[in-house]
Design a protein around this motif. Sequence first.
Motif, PDB file in Angstrom:
ATOM      1  N   ILE A  17       0.842  -1.196   0.000  1.00  0.00           N
ATOM      2  CA  ILE A  17       0.000   0.000   0.000  1.00  0.00           C
ATOM      3  C   ILE A  17       0.882   1.252   0.000  1.00  0.00           C
ATOM      4  CG2 ILE A  17      -0.338   0.254   2.494  1.00  0.00           C
ATOM      5  CD1 ILE A  17      -3.294   0.465   0.250  1.00  0.00           C
ATOM      6  N   ALA A  18       2.028   1.181   0.661  1.00  0.00           N
ATOM      7  CA  ALA A  18       2.952   2.326   0.703  1.00  0.00           C
ATOM      8  C   ALA A  18       3.525   2.601  -0.687  1.00  0.00           C
ATOM      9  CB  ALA A  18       4.075   2.057   1.694  1.00  0.00           C
ATOM     10  N   LYS A  19       3.918   1.561  -1.382  1.00  0.00           N
ATOM     11  CA  LYS A  19       4.512   1.701  -2.711  1.00  0.00           C
ATOM     12  C   LYS A  19       3.478   2.235  -3.710  1.00  0.00           C
ATOM     13  CE  LYS A  19       7.080  -0.932  -6.154  1.00  0.00           C
ATOM     14  NZ  LYS A  19       7.640  -2.240  -6.493  1.00  0.00           N
ATOM     15  N   ILE A  20       2.272   1.692  -3.664  1.00  0.00           N
ATOM     16  CA  ILE A  20       1.216   2.131  -4.588  1.00  0.00           C
ATOM     17  C   ILE A  20       0.807   3.567  -4.301  1.00  0.00           C
ATOM     18  CG2 ILE A  20      -1.197   1.743  -5.236  1.00  0.00           C
ATOM     19  CD1 ILE A  20      -0.602  -1.278  -4.844  1.00  0.00           C
ATOM     20  N   SER A  21       0.693   3.906  -3.017  1.00  0.00           N
ATOM     21  CA  SER A  21       0.287   5.277  -2.671  1.00  0.00           C
ATOM     22  C   SER A  21       1.323   6.290  -3.148  1.00  0.00           C
ATOM     23  CB  SER A  21       0.056   5.407  -1.173  1.00  0.00           C
ATOM     24  OG  SER A  21       1.262   5.262  -0.466  1.00  0.00           O
ATOM     25  N   ARG A  26      -0.076   8.789  -5.731  1.00  0.00           N
ATOM     26  CA  ARG A  26       0.604  10.031  -5.356  1.00  0.00           C
ATOM     27  C   ARG A  26      -0.090  10.770  -4.219  1.00  0.00           C
ATOM     28  NH1 ARG A  26       4.856  10.653  -8.607  1.00  0.00           N
ATOM     29  NH2 ARG A  26       4.738   9.873 -10.712  1.00  0.00           N
ATOM     30  N   ILE A  27      -0.490   9.994  -3.216  1.00  0.00           N
ATOM     31  CA  ILE A  27      -0.964  10.554  -1.953  1.00  0.00           C
ATOM     32  C   ILE A  27      -0.263   9.778  -0.858  1.00  0.00           C
ATOM     33  CG2 ILE A  27      -3.210  11.287  -2.832  1.00  0.00           C
ATOM     34  CD1 ILE A  27      -4.445   8.828  -1.497  1.00  0.00           C
ATOM     35  N   GLY A  28      -0.374  10.208   0.353  1.00  0.00           N
ATOM     36  CA  GLY A  28       0.264   9.524   1.461  1.00  0.00           C
ATOM     37  C   GLY A  28      -0.382   8.172   1.738  1.00  0.00           C
ATOM     38  N   GLU A  29       0.407   7.285   2.295  1.00  0.00           N
ATOM     39  CA  GLU A  29      -0.079   5.946   2.631  1.00  0.00           C
ATOM     40  C   GLU A  29      -1.271   6.016   3.575  1.00  0.00           C
ATOM     41  OE1 GLU A  29       1.538   1.912   4.895  1.00  0.00           O
ATOM     42  OE2 GLU A  29       2.897   3.586   4.588  1.00  0.00           O
ATOM     43  N   LYS A  30      -1.180   6.882   4.555  1.00  0.00           N
ATOM     44  CA  LYS A  30      -2.256   7.016   5.534  1.00  0.00           C
ATOM     45  C   LYS A  30      -3.545   7.493   4.861  1.00  0.00           C
ATOM     46  CE  LYS A  30      -3.212   9.140  10.003  1.00  0.00           C
ATOM     47  NZ  LYS A  30      -2.699  10.009  11.058  1.00  0.00           N
ATOM     48  N   LYS A  31      -3.433   8.446   3.932  1.00  0.00           N
ATOM     49  CA  LYS A  31      -4.602   8.956   3.218  1.00  0.00           C
ATOM     50  C   LYS A  31      -5.225   7.864   2.352  1.00  0.00           C
ATOM     51  CE  LYS A  31      -5.232  13.398   3.979  1.00  0.00           C
ATOM     52  NZ  LYS A  31      -6.450  13.911   4.546  1.00  0.00           N
ATOM     53  N   LEU A  32      -4.408   7.028   1.717  1.00  0.00           N
ATOM     54  CA  LEU A  32      -4.940   5.959   0.880  1.00  0.00           C
ATOM     55  C   LEU A  32      -5.665   4.923   1.729  1.00  0.00           C
ATOM     56  CD1 LEU A  32      -5.347   4.624  -1.835  1.00  0.00           C
ATOM     57  CD2 LEU A  32      -3.076   3.604  -1.621  1.00  0.00           C
ATOM     58  N   VAL A  65     -10.701   6.574  -6.094  1.00  0.00           N
ATOM     59  CA  VAL A  65     -10.332   6.565  -4.681  1.00  0.00           C
ATOM     60  C   VAL A  65     -10.361   7.980  -4.107  1.00  0.00           C
ATOM     61  CG1 VAL A  65      -7.822   6.757  -4.994  1.00  0.00           C
ATOM     62  CG2 VAL A  65      -8.713   5.547  -3.029  1.00  0.00           C
ATOM     63  N   PHE A  66     -10.178   8.974  -4.967  1.00  0.00           N
ATOM     64  CA  PHE A  66     -10.148  10.361  -4.510  1.00  0.00           C
ATOM     65  C   PHE A  66     -11.504  10.841  -4.012  1.00  0.00           C
ATOM     66  CE2 PHE A  66      -6.566  10.052  -7.490  1.00  0.00           C
ATOM     67  CZ  PHE A  66      -5.547  10.416  -6.631  1.00  0.00           C
ATOM     68  N   GLU A  67     -12.566  10.157  -4.419  1.00  0.00           N
ATOM     69  CA  GLU A  67     -13.889  10.528  -3.932  1.00  0.00           C
ATOM     70  C   GLU A  67     -14.078  10.170  -2.464  1.00  0.00           C
ATOM     71  OE1 GLU A  67     -17.265   9.544  -6.341  1.00  0.00           O
ATOM     72  OE2 GLU A  67     -16.109   9.749  -8.187  1.00  0.00           O
ATOM     73  N   PHE A  68     -13.216   9.322  -1.936  1.00  0.00           N
ATOM     74  CA  PHE A  68     -13.341   8.871  -0.557  1.00  0.00           C
ATOM     75  C   PHE A  68     -12.325   9.526   0.370  1.00  0.00           C
ATOM     76  CE2 PHE A  68     -15.122   5.514  -3.200  1.00  0.00           C
ATOM     77  CZ  PHE A  68     -16.375   5.397  -2.630  1.00  0.00           C
ATOM     78  N   ILE A  69     -11.578  10.479  -0.154  1.00  0.00           N
ATOM     79  CA  ILE A  69     -10.624  11.218   0.676  1.00  0.00           C
ATOM     80  C   ILE A  69     -11.335  12.443   1.213  1.00  0.00           C
ATOM     81  CG2 ILE A  69      -8.467  12.519   0.717  1.00  0.00           C
ATOM     82  CD1 ILE A  69      -7.445  10.658  -1.470  1.00  0.00           C
ATOM     83  N   LYS A  70     -11.396  12.525   2.514  1.00  0.00           N
ATOM     84  CA  LYS A  70     -12.053  13.670   3.145  1.00  0.00           C
ATOM     85  C   LYS A  70     -11.062  14.827   3.175  1.00  0.00           C
ATOM     86  CE  LYS A  70     -15.107  10.898   5.964  1.00  0.00           C
ATOM     87  NZ  LYS A  70     -15.491  10.478   7.298  1.00  0.00           N
ATOM     88  N   PRO A  71     -11.530  16.009   2.788  1.00  0.00           N
ATOM     89  CA  PRO A  71     -10.632  17.166   2.823  1.00  0.00           C
ATOM     90  C   PRO A  71     -10.263  17.516   4.250  1.00  0.00           C
ATOM     91  CG  PRO A  71     -12.860  17.867   2.309  1.00  0.00           C
ATOM     92  CD  PRO A  71     -12.874  16.362   2.353  1.00  0.00           C
ATOM     93  N   ASN A  72      -9.062  17.984   4.414  1.00  0.00           N
ATOM     94  CA  ASN A  72      -8.580  18.375   5.731  1.00  0.00           C
ATOM     95  C   ASN A  72      -8.763  19.878   5.876  1.00  0.00           C
ATOM     96  OD1 ASN A  72      -7.360  18.600   8.169  1.00  0.00           O
ATOM     97  ND2 ASN A  72      -5.326  18.011   7.501  1.00  0.00           N
ATOM     98  N   ASN A  73      -9.952  20.269   6.317  1.00  0.00           N
ATOM     99  CA  ASN A  73     -10.256  21.691   6.462  1.00  0.00           C
ATOM    100  C   ASN A  73      -9.899  22.236   7.830  1.00  0.00           C
ATOM    101  OD1 ASN A  73     -11.224  21.864   3.888  1.00  0.00           O
ATOM    102  ND2 ASN A  73     -13.337  21.481   4.470  1.00  0.00           N
TER     103      ASN A  73
END
Length: 121
Positions: A17-21, A26-32, A65-73
Amino acid sequence: MKIKEILDDLLITGNTIAKISKEKVRIGEKKLKEALHNAGYEYRNSGQKGWYYIGEGEEPLYTSVFEFIKPNNSHPKVKQTTPIHAFNVNQSSHDLKKDSHPIRLYVNSARTQNKSSIHTY
């Protein structure tokens, strides 16, 4: 990148998951990981290891997958030590008194007049 693409890439030996992210999404492993959880997936470490859909309804394989990333406001919590009213600057605090004059500093002339005050190390 679609969730199915991520899950397929994870089936390839050596992909993590770290390598793919890092390389593909191109997002952080934790975000993925968070995005996969938000999409209804969980990682199972016992038995057959891998990501399994546990959510309700149809599996969102063809959803980005980007639809499931919550923005960090949220902003970092900062303890305020200066009273708020200290930042409210009004014009009267900047008005000069009638007899006052601005102080002019001539930095270059001060340096050339008294060279002994310059310290070099």
